[in-house]
Design a protein around this motif. Sequence first.
Motif, PDB file in Angstrom:
ATOM      1  N   GLU A 218       0.511  -1.117   0.708  1.00  0.00           N
ATOM      2  CA  GLU A 218       0.528  -0.318   0.094  1.00  0.00           C
ATOM      3  C   GLU A 218       0.613   0.876  -0.315  1.00  0.00           C
ATOM      4  OE1 GLU A 218      -4.101  -1.547   2.123  1.00  0.00           O
ATOM      5  OE2 GLU A 218      -2.146  -1.150   3.693  1.00  0.00           O
ATOM      6  N   ILE A 219       1.872   0.832   0.349  1.00  0.00           N
ATOM      7  CA  ILE A 219       2.519   2.538   1.250  1.00  0.00           C
ATOM      8  C   ILE A 219       4.214   3.019  -0.050  1.00  0.00           C
ATOM      9  CG2 ILE A 219       3.996   3.471   2.510  1.00  0.00           C
ATOM     10  CD1 ILE A 219       1.505   2.864   3.072  1.00  0.00           C
ATOM     11  N   LEU A 220       4.965   1.514   0.119  1.00  0.00           N
ATOM     12  CA  LEU A 220       5.980   2.181  -1.072  1.00  0.00           C
ATOM     13  C   LEU A 220       6.066   2.815  -2.150  1.00  0.00           C
ATOM     14  CD1 LEU A 220       9.010   1.578  -0.666  1.00  0.00           C
ATOM     15  CD2 LEU A 220       8.624  -0.971  -1.808  1.00  0.00           C
ATOM     16  N   PRO A 221       4.714   2.376  -3.114  1.00  0.00           N
ATOM     17  CA  PRO A 221       4.920   2.896  -4.744  1.00  0.00           C
ATOM     18  C   PRO A 221       5.125   3.772  -4.408  1.00  0.00           C
ATOM     19  CG  PRO A 221       3.792   0.389  -3.909  1.00  0.00           C
ATOM     20  CD  PRO A 221       3.858   0.877  -3.120  1.00  0.00           C
ATOM     21  N   GLY A 222       3.933   4.226  -3.611  1.00  0.00           N
ATOM     22  CA  GLY A 222       3.631   6.043  -3.302  1.00  0.00           C
ATOM     23  C   GLY A 222       5.045   6.950  -2.946  1.00  0.00           C
ATOM     24  N   LEU A 223       5.596   6.365  -2.391  1.00  0.00           N
ATOM     25  CA  LEU A 223       6.867   6.597  -1.900  1.00  0.00           C
ATOM     26  C   LEU A 223       8.059   6.740  -2.184  1.00  0.00           C
ATOM     27  CD1 LEU A 223       6.971   4.913   1.831  1.00  0.00           C
ATOM     28  CD2 LEU A 223       6.344   7.063   1.048  1.00  0.00           C
ATOM     29  N   LEU A 224       7.820   5.832  -3.144  1.00  0.00           N
ATOM     30  CA  LEU A 224       8.692   5.445  -4.261  1.00  0.00           C
ATOM     31  C   LEU A 224       8.529   6.725  -5.566  1.00  0.00           C
ATOM     32  CD1 LEU A 224      10.192   1.752  -5.472  1.00  0.00           C
ATOM     33  CD2 LEU A 224      11.136   3.116  -3.766  1.00  0.00           C
ATOM     34  N   SER A 225       6.941   7.032  -5.792  1.00  0.00           N
ATOM     35  CA  SER A 225       6.850   8.232  -6.572  1.00  0.00           C
ATOM     36  C   SER A 225       6.997   8.877  -6.224  1.00  0.00           C
ATOM     37  CB  SER A 225       5.025   7.936  -6.974  1.00  0.00           C
ATOM     38  OG  SER A 225       4.719   9.145  -7.796  1.00  0.00           O
ATOM     39  N   THR A 226       7.128   9.569  -5.250  1.00  0.00           N
ATOM     40  CA  THR A 226       7.616  10.460  -4.616  1.00  0.00           C
ATOM     41  C   THR A 226       9.006  11.340  -4.296  1.00  0.00           C
ATOM     42  OG1 THR A 226       5.110  10.629  -2.741  1.00  0.00           O
ATOM     43  CG2 THR A 226       7.221  12.050  -2.307  1.00  0.00           C
ATOM     44  N   VAL A 227       9.595  10.029  -3.704  1.00  0.00           N
ATOM     45  CA  VAL A 227      10.848  10.065  -4.333  1.00  0.00           C
ATOM     46  C   VAL A 227      11.651  10.665  -5.547  1.00  0.00           C
ATOM     47  CG1 VAL A 227      13.187   9.778  -3.806  1.00  0.00           C
ATOM     48  CG2 VAL A 227      11.642   8.920  -1.978  1.00  0.00           C
ATOM     49  N   ASP A 228      11.238   9.982  -6.760  1.00  0.00           N
ATOM     50  CA  ASP A 228      11.016  10.130  -7.758  1.00  0.00           C
ATOM     51  C   ASP A 228      10.937  11.910  -8.808  1.00  0.00           C
ATOM     52  OD1 ASP A 228      12.294   7.906  -8.567  1.00  0.00           O
ATOM     53  OD2 ASP A 228      10.568   6.835  -9.907  1.00  0.00           O
ATOM     54  N   ASP A 229       9.877  11.843  -8.163  1.00  0.00           N
ATOM     55  CA  ASP A 229       9.403  13.623  -8.510  1.00  0.00           C
ATOM     56  C   ASP A 229      10.172  14.149  -8.221  1.00  0.00           C
ATOM     57  OD1 ASP A 229       7.446  12.281  -9.752  1.00  0.00           O
ATOM     58  OD2 ASP A 229       5.628  12.584  -8.051  1.00  0.00           O
ATOM     59  N   THR A 230      10.735  14.508  -6.801  1.00  0.00           N
ATOM     60  CA  THR A 230      11.503  14.777  -6.169  1.00  0.00           C
ATOM     61  C   THR A 230      12.672  15.331  -6.961  1.00  0.00           C
ATOM     62  OG1 THR A 230      10.490  14.301  -3.926  1.00  0.00           O
ATOM     63  CG2 THR A 230      12.628  15.902  -3.308  1.00  0.00           C
ATOM     64  N   ALA A 231      13.696  13.623  -6.903  1.00  0.00           N
ATOM     65  CA  ALA A 231      14.258  13.797  -7.644  1.00  0.00           C
ATOM     66  C   ALA A 231      14.683  14.693  -8.822  1.00  0.00           C
ATOM     67  CB  ALA A 231      15.242  12.360  -7.293  1.00  0.00           C
ATOM     68  N   CYS A 232      13.943  14.906  -9.401  1.00  0.00           N
ATOM     69  CA  CYS A 232      13.678  15.068 -11.051  1.00  0.00           C
ATOM     70  C   CYS A 232      13.267  16.592 -10.462  1.00  0.00           C
ATOM     71  CB  CYS A 232      12.245  14.993 -11.816  1.00  0.00           C
ATOM     72  SG  CYS A 232      12.157  12.570 -12.062  1.00  0.00           S
ATOM     73  N   ARG A 233      12.741  16.981  -9.557  1.00  0.00           N
ATOM     74  CA  ARG A 233      12.629  18.675  -9.405  1.00  0.00           C
ATOM     75  C   ARG A 233      13.725  19.457  -8.997  1.00  0.00           C
ATOM     76  NH1 ARG A 233       8.845  17.763  -6.155  1.00  0.00           N
ATOM     77  NH2 ARG A 233      10.196  18.214  -4.430  1.00  0.00           N
ATOM     78  N   VAL A 234      15.038  18.016  -8.398  1.00  0.00           N
ATOM     79  CA  VAL A 234      16.244  18.690  -7.657  1.00  0.00           C
ATOM     80  C   VAL A 234      16.630  18.906  -9.148  1.00  0.00           C
ATOM     81  CG1 VAL A 234      18.614  18.582  -6.694  1.00  0.00           C
ATOM     82  CG2 VAL A 234      15.635  18.192  -5.600  1.00  0.00           C
ATOM     83  N   LEU A 235      17.203  18.129 -10.560  1.00  0.00           N
ATOM     84  CA  LEU A 235      17.776  17.845 -11.698  1.00  0.00           C
ATOM     85  C   LEU A 235      17.769  19.135 -12.459  1.00  0.00           C
ATOM     86  CD1 LEU A 235      19.960  17.013 -13.074  1.00  0.00           C
ATOM     87  CD2 LEU A 235      18.364  15.267 -13.644  1.00  0.00           C
TER      88      LEU A 235
END
Length: 245
Positions: A218-235
């Motif tokens: 339930e939780i992990l896919p949403g967390l990974l999506s959040t991490v990916d979005d943050t990484a893309c924004r920082v880049l």
Amino acid sequence: MLELQHVSYEAEDGKEILRDVSLALEGHVIALTGPNGGGKSTLARLIAGIIAPTGGRILLDGEDITGLGITQRANHGISYAFQQPVRFKGLRVKDLLDIATGRTHDMGMACRVLSEVGLCARDYLDRELNDSLSGGEMKRIEIAMALARGTKLTLFDEPEAGIDLWSFQSLIRVFENMREKTNGCILIISHQERILNIADHIAYLRDGRVERFGTREEILPGLLSTVDDTACRVLTEKLEVNAHA
């Protein structure tokens, strides 16, 4: 089962670190994750009895342990593994194993315990707990102590901190093995996806509050999506800065 009921913690300077945290921790492996400074290590220290909450209650198997200190909680079945294992000059691995369990270990007993974390008793029993041991070796010895105690609840605060890639891969195998064999509950504070992947449940702590809690699926896919979005924004921000430099 460990239950946190509306637990809060305020530092001496008045800063609120934890805000109304309520959780029921039950199952084999539970991962606690979230941004740095979100209150994860503070929550672990509260559970272990190192510090006391400024609000709320902590219950273990229905018993209120809020007012108990670290030694009393250890006697009730709570173990705590520090982010950086403590080194004891003059103390051997065998000594620590005997102290942790309250009984004397012969070679056969020690071998069974240490082999669970990939260490040979003959090579390590007489080793002193000093700088001759690597960070990865110290982590595995500390985990072996927790396994030998067989407590109701074992807390690991960022066990991957300060160890190399090879040691981390070995650490993952140790936790996978613990997940299959433990009869108690294991709470691991970690940012690492590979550790989150072996958890039965994941709690996401941010700004002192539990924002999400549920099964790994339930939780992990949403967390990974959040991490990916943050990484893309920082880049993207870095590229924009460089383009205008």
